[in-house]
Design a protein around this motif. Sequence first.
Motif: not given
Length: 233
Positions: A198-203, A221-228, A230-232
Amino acid sequence: MPAETATTLSWIVPAHQEDQRLALLLADLQDGLAEGDELIVVDGESQDATQQVAGLHGARVVCCSPNRGAQLRHGVAMAHGHRFVFIHADSRLAGGAELGRQLRRLPRGQAHCFRFKVDDPQLCFRILERLVALRTTVLGLPYGDQGLVIDRHLYERCGGFRELPLMEDVDLVLRLRAWGGVRQLPHSICTSARRWHRHGLLRTSVRNMILLLRWVLGEDSETLKRDYYSQGP
């Protein structure tokens, strides 16, 4: 009681929107269940047929908020086995009864993980598997998609999973270092390649490394989850 069934296993599977992959995993795990073992699926408010699939495959279904750390803790609270086996819902684990016997015979007071494998034949994934094996062996840092096998007593001594929405696996593995770390088993667990597709191996790999560094540096951890997410997922 036969020696191989003296230690009972509680298989704990956190799930969220996994009705397609979950059926395959539960079929694998059913093949290795022995007397006293249990199969627990902790559903995180799925809107698909995850709960129905789990029930049809003989699992005990419990519900929790969609927070993997909280789901894992909730699964432990419901479990009665001597040894916990934590498995992600998009995994496959072959081995059946023989694997079950070997897991029951593991030395007590130790934590173990499986060898990492991806369900895609491309060469790039074979390279990824080797890098994960190197990280696990040299750094002693397996991730949750490698599974975790741990005795109840050791789990309780080290504090178990915390209710973290992301990095709950790294958090526990780092604490387990004080009790000998996590040893890698010769058995492979196969995980879905969907996130890399879905997002590419390297990315995806770079994103994960950056998130890990941010966690080690103390980010929430909540901030990290939101960023994780954010792209689906």
